[in-house]
Design a protein around this motif. Structure first.
Motif, PDB file in Angstrom:
ATOM      1  N   ILE B  94      11.048  -9.188  -8.828  1.00 26.50           N
ATOM      2  CA  ILE B  94      10.100  -8.817  -7.788  1.00 26.50           C
ATOM      3  C   ILE B  94      10.532  -7.447  -7.291  1.00 26.50           C
ATOM      4  N   TYR B  95       9.606  -6.522  -7.296  1.00 26.34           N
ATOM      5  CA  TYR B  95       9.961  -5.122  -7.278  1.00 26.34           C
ATOM      6  C   TYR B  95       9.282  -4.355  -6.150  1.00 26.34           C
ATOM      7  N   GLY B  96      10.036  -3.526  -5.489  1.00 25.90           N
ATOM      8  CA  GLY B  96       9.458  -2.689  -4.450  1.00 25.90           C
ATOM      9  C   GLY B  96      10.096  -1.315  -4.409  1.00 25.90           C
ATOM     10  N   ASP B  97       9.297  -0.305  -4.178  1.00 25.31           N
ATOM     11  CA  ASP B  97       9.805   1.063  -4.050  1.00 25.31           C
ATOM     12  C   ASP B  97       9.706   1.470  -2.592  1.00 25.31           C
ATOM     13  N   SER B  98      10.845   1.788  -2.007  1.00 25.08           N
ATOM     14  CA  SER B  98      10.864   2.070  -0.575  1.00 25.08           C
ATOM     15  C   SER B  98      10.600   3.535  -0.267  1.00 25.08           C
ATOM     16  N   ASP B  99      10.624   4.365  -1.327  1.00 23.53           N
ATOM     17  CA  ASP B  99      10.504   5.802  -1.096  1.00 23.53           C
ATOM     18  C   ASP B  99      11.577   6.304  -0.143  1.00 23.53           C
ATOM     19  N   GLY B 100      12.628   5.562  -0.027  1.00 25.57           N
ATOM     20  CA  GLY B 100      13.706   5.985   0.841  1.00 25.57           C
ATOM     21  C   GLY B 100      13.454   5.730   2.319  1.00 25.57           C
ATOM     22  N   GLU B 101      12.365   5.030   2.622  1.00 26.29           N
ATOM     23  CA  GLU B 101      12.079   4.761   4.031  1.00 26.29           C
ATOM     24  C   GLU B 101      12.732   3.445   4.446  1.00 26.29           C
ATOM     25  N   PHE B 102      13.546   3.555   5.460  1.00 27.89           N
ATOM     26  CA  PHE B 102      14.334   2.399   5.890  1.00 27.89           C
ATOM     27  C   PHE B 102      13.441   1.220   6.260  1.00 27.89           C
ATOM     28  N   GLU B 103      12.342   1.533   6.914  1.00 28.84           N
ATOM     29  CA  GLU B 103      11.454   0.473   7.373  1.00 28.84           C
ATOM     30  C   GLU B 103      10.907  -0.332   6.196  1.00 28.84           C
ATOM     31  N   LYS B 104      10.520   0.384   5.163  1.00 30.17           N
ATOM     32  CA  LYS B 104      10.013  -0.302   3.976  1.00 30.17           C
ATOM     33  C   LYS B 104      11.096  -1.150   3.331  1.00 30.17           C
ATOM     34  N   GLN B 106      13.593  -2.600   4.797  1.00 27.76           N
ATOM     35  CA  GLN B 106      13.737  -3.817   5.597  1.00 27.76           C
ATOM     36  C   GLN B 106      12.613  -4.790   5.307  1.00 27.76           C
ATOM     37  N   ASN B 107      11.420  -4.225   5.249  1.00 24.07           N
ATOM     38  CA  ASN B 107      10.236  -5.036   4.999  1.00 24.07           C
ATOM     39  C   ASN B 107      10.350  -5.786   3.670  1.00 24.07           C
ATOM     40  N   TYR B 108      10.731  -5.069   2.642  1.00 21.01           N
ATOM     41  CA  TYR B 108      10.885  -5.705   1.335  1.00 21.01           C
ATOM     42  C   TYR B 108      11.970  -6.769   1.357  1.00 21.01           C
ATOM     43  N   LEU B 109      13.042  -6.421   2.001  1.00 25.27           N
ATOM     44  CA  LEU B 109      14.160  -7.352   2.104  1.00 25.27           C
ATOM     45  C   LEU B 109      13.677  -8.666   2.704  1.00 25.27           C
ATOM     46  N   ASN B 110      12.874  -8.541   3.744  1.00 25.09           N
ATOM     47  CA  ASN B 110      12.329  -9.723   4.405  1.00 25.09           C
ATOM     48  C   ASN B 110      11.469 -10.550   3.462  1.00 25.09           C
ATOM     49  N   ILE B 111      10.545  -9.881   2.824  1.00 22.13           N
ATOM     50  CA  ILE B 111       9.645 -10.578   1.896  1.00 22.13           C
ATOM     51  C   ILE B 111      10.448 -11.281   0.815  1.00 22.13           C
ATOM     52  N   MET B 112      11.400 -10.565   0.274  1.00 26.58           N
ATOM     53  CA  MET B 112      12.188 -11.119  -0.817  1.00 26.58           C
ATOM     54  C   MET B 112      13.001 -12.321  -0.352  1.00 26.58           C
ATOM     55  N   ILE B 117      14.790 -15.161  -3.206  1.00 22.56           N
ATOM     56  CA  ILE B 117      15.417 -14.520  -4.361  1.00 22.56           C
ATOM     57  C   ILE B 117      16.864 -14.963  -4.505  1.00 22.56           C
ATOM     58  N   ASP B 118      17.285 -15.038  -5.762  1.00 26.42           N
ATOM     59  CA  ASP B 118      18.666 -15.440  -6.035  1.00 26.42           C
ATOM     60  C   ASP B 118      19.641 -14.283  -5.848  1.00 26.42           C
ATOM     61  N   GLY B 119      19.118 -13.067  -5.930  1.00 26.80           N
ATOM     62  CA  GLY B 119      19.988 -11.906  -5.779  1.00 26.80           C
ATOM     63  C   GLY B 119      19.150 -10.647  -5.689  1.00 26.80           C
ATOM     64  N   ILE B 120      19.807  -9.547  -5.412  1.00 28.56           N
ATOM     65  CA  ILE B 120      19.047  -8.313  -5.213  1.00 28.56           C
ATOM     66  C   ILE B 120      19.803  -7.115  -5.770  1.00 28.56           C
ATOM     67  N   ILE B 121      19.046  -6.196  -6.325  1.00 21.87           N
ATOM     68  CA  ILE B 121      19.627  -4.945  -6.794  1.00 21.87           C
ATOM     69  C   ILE B 121      19.065  -3.812  -5.974  1.00 21.87           C
ATOM     70  N   LEU B 122      19.936  -3.013  -5.441  1.00 15.58           N
ATOM     71  CA  LEU B 122      19.505  -1.911  -4.593  1.00 15.58           C
ATOM     72  C   LEU B 122      19.735  -0.583  -5.294  1.00 15.58           C
ATOM     73  N   ILE B 123      18.687   0.213  -5.340  1.00 16.89           N
ATOM     74  CA  ILE B 123      18.772   1.532  -5.966  1.00 16.89           C
ATOM     75  C   ILE B 123      18.312   2.540  -4.939  1.00 16.89           C
ATOM     76  N   ASN B 129      24.119   2.599   5.105  1.00 20.61           N
ATOM     77  CA  ASN B 129      24.975   1.765   5.940  1.00 20.61           C
ATOM     78  C   ASN B 129      24.187   0.712   6.713  1.00 20.61           C
ATOM     79  N   ASP B 130      23.065   1.133   7.288  1.00 21.08           N
ATOM     80  CA  ASP B 130      22.226   0.174   7.990  1.00 21.08           C
ATOM     81  C   ASP B 130      21.806  -0.939   7.039  1.00 21.08           C
ATOM     82  N   LEU B 131      21.296  -0.512   5.905  1.00 23.03           N
ATOM     83  CA  LEU B 131      20.777  -1.475   4.943  1.00 23.03           C
ATOM     84  C   LEU B 131      21.879  -2.433   4.523  1.00 23.03           C
TER      85      LEU B 131
END
Lengths: 349, 349
Positions: B94-104, B106-112, B117-123, B129-131
């Motif tokens: 399940i994939y989301g592009d945040s465009d580097g926006e912190f709010e997005k 967070q939003n994706y993190l919530n949805i996921m 989800i069993d795990g997450i990969i952050l790119i 640090n916040d994230l």
DNA sequence: GAAATAAATGAAATGGTTTTCATTCAACTT
DNA sequence: AAGTTGAATGAAAACCATTTCATTTATTTC
């Protein structure tokens, strides 16, 4: 462990049903009680359990995307457009790349069906008839975003490949080129490549140039395949004055080969591409190409898919996105000097 | 409507529990009955209801990917690697592009999280640090695939940006360059760019070249930003003999600008990139760069994430993928002729 | 062959929502 | 004041799998 609606209900002093109603802002809850519930939600930081919701409602707010070769710049932008618009409309994306393998496509389709996706976007071009019938069987809202599908029941959104290829060839012919070779996509590509080929044939006929299938070299949309296609072309048709590659990467690959052979672009041979990816502005020579926006294509796909999901069907389900011929430095008129400025010929529908 | 386990049980003449056991090939079912069940599954074309399973088990076989600017060639390949290896191991994405926006993000993190989800990969590299603290709170297995994370609890897999940048600068210095300018990524990029910068400083010091922060121009990893950065560099430091762009696209953009100014590459100025995307082989001049494999990086990320998911944690959670210095045509030794052949200097760990 | 043990199966609880249907309660008619 | 209506709420069923615990059946042991 997790906070559930039950906890919220207890804290707010209401029943489960009421909490559910508040959360789905069903209007038949007194404002006062709604506030109580919202306060409790806030306090407990309640997050809905999505699986439970999906189990009950059979709708997931999930859209499936099955693509092939999505790492290509144009398609990567397409995916980005899909992603942005899907988020905007409250959908999450579940994504798979089939690499054009039918088995993988089926596999993904299955998984996505199990996840109860609300709709699916297909960006695949191989074997598409088999896939199509499966998708129709599944009875899931679907949008094809990789070419024109004649089946009247299926929605598709794409650039008008026939018209765009026609425009490009017409442009070359008007510049005096008659010895043109072509680098198409893989034989398995039943959509974009086939359509562009039809545009080519049409334009050649109108310019009274005989269509020779030998002049159509097969590539696979990579730089490398453009490079080796150029080699074949040069061997078989040393008199060629223009090469039309069916995407920009192949055009860049072709240019590289030609330059290595000491051929000047565009003085000796004009080379043109298709798609209008960013890169084309920064190569030397900058690339003459057909520009379409993958991002926009993505947006549009979701827009249409959303409509199908929400309204059951859609009236006008064949959509073309705009394209334009962008003339840069990789082409010139035969027997003339090359021009250095960017000319845009707009062919939007 | 859909076929459920109940239907299978009825047809096979067994209980629900037995069917479930067969499907999860729990070993305590007689072979004979298992066959009956399998036959019924086959006959009814039974497909599991994933939401029900997730609801019960709290595991989804779903991996979340949050990226930023994933349309860039290197990252598109990274995503492809993630995708391929995830499929291989039975995970959907399940994939989301945040465009580097912190709010997005967070939003994706919530949805996921809601999707269990069993795990997450952050790119993602901004605000990391916040994230990071949020992700740690969520207590979901996580792998960072965009740079080195010092937090010992967090796994990361990345190229060794410090060493790679060091190698490149050392190479330039050994070729006699002392007036070097740099095009880095956005200021918000706290990982790759910062690390490469450290490598740069280190190499400069060892070559007794003073580090001047004015020579570090900010870009944003696009062709365009490379183009305009080159302009700035030329204005401020007309005596520069080499430019090191922190990715290949910016290098290509820079080359384009320099050529437009009538500057020869590499005779007048050497230009190098980072990443080693395919394109670099086909530009003219072909690009000297640090090559790393996005695809491989993707594979490795999933491999590690899978281990964390399955085994709870992992012993060695900082992984570097190989890189190599690929010398092509965009560099030369100062006061020497350019060489035309591709040299590979291997620096794998 | 009876008792003890092990293997195979089934019944029922569980997970967290949504939604139907029934109930309560207040407001409105006459 | 009794009856009617309508709005707000609650109880319980339903969605479909997994899993614990109990039960049945088969196997081993003496």
């Amino acid at each position: 462990m997790d906070v559930t609606m039950k906890d919220v209900a207890k804290l707010a002093g209401v029943s489960l049903s009421t909490v559910s109603r508040v959360l789905n802002d069903s209007s038949l809850v007194r404002e006062e009680t709604a506030k109580k519930v919202e306060k409790a939600v806030e306090k407990l930081d309640y997050q809905i359990n999505d699986s439970a919701r999906i189990l009950r409602t059979n709708t997931s707010n999930l859209i499936g995307v099955i693509g092939a070769g999505m790492e290509r710049p144009f398609l990567a932008n397409l995916l980005k457009g899909i992603e942005a618009e899907a988020r905007e409309r409250g959908f999450a994306l579940i994504y798979g790349d089939s690499d054009g393998e039918f088995e993988k496509e089926q596999n993904y389709l299955n998984i996505m069906k199990q996840k109860k996706i609300d709709g699916i976007i297909l960006i695949t071009t191989n074997y598409y008839n088999d896939l199509l019938s499966i998708v129709k069987n599944y009875n899931i809202p679907v949008v094809f975003a990789s070419g024109y599908i004649s089946d009247p029941e299926i929605s598709c959104v794409t650039v008008d490949n026939v018209a765009a290829a026609y425009d490009m060839v017409e442009f070359l012919c008007q510049a005096g080129h008659r010895d043109i070779a072509f680098i198409k996509g893989p034989d398995l590509d039943m959509l974009a490549s086939q359509e562009r080929l039809r545009g080519v044939k049409l334009a050649l006929r109108l310019s009274n140039i005989k269509y020779e299938s030998a002049r159509i070299i097969e590539g696979d949309f990579t730089y490398e395949s453009g490079y080796s296609a150029a080699q074949k072309i040069l061997n078989k048709f040393p008199d060629v004055t223009a090469i039309f590659a069916f995407n920009d990467e192949m055009a860049v690959g072709a240019i590289r080969y030609l330059k290595e052979q000491g051929i000047s672009i565009p003085e000796d041979i004009s080379v043109v591409g298709f798609d209008g990816i960013d890169l084309g502005k920064y190569t030397s020579p900058a690339l003459t190409t057909i520009k379409q926006s993958g991002y926009h294509l993505g947006l549009k796909s979701i827009e249409i898919l959303n409509k199908i999901i929400k309204e059951g069907k859609i009236e006008d389900n064949k959509v073309f996105i705009p394209h334009e011929l962008v003339v840069r430095e990789s082409t010139n008129k035969l027997n003339e000097l090359t021009t250095n400025q960017e000319v845009i010929i707009n062919n939007n529908i």
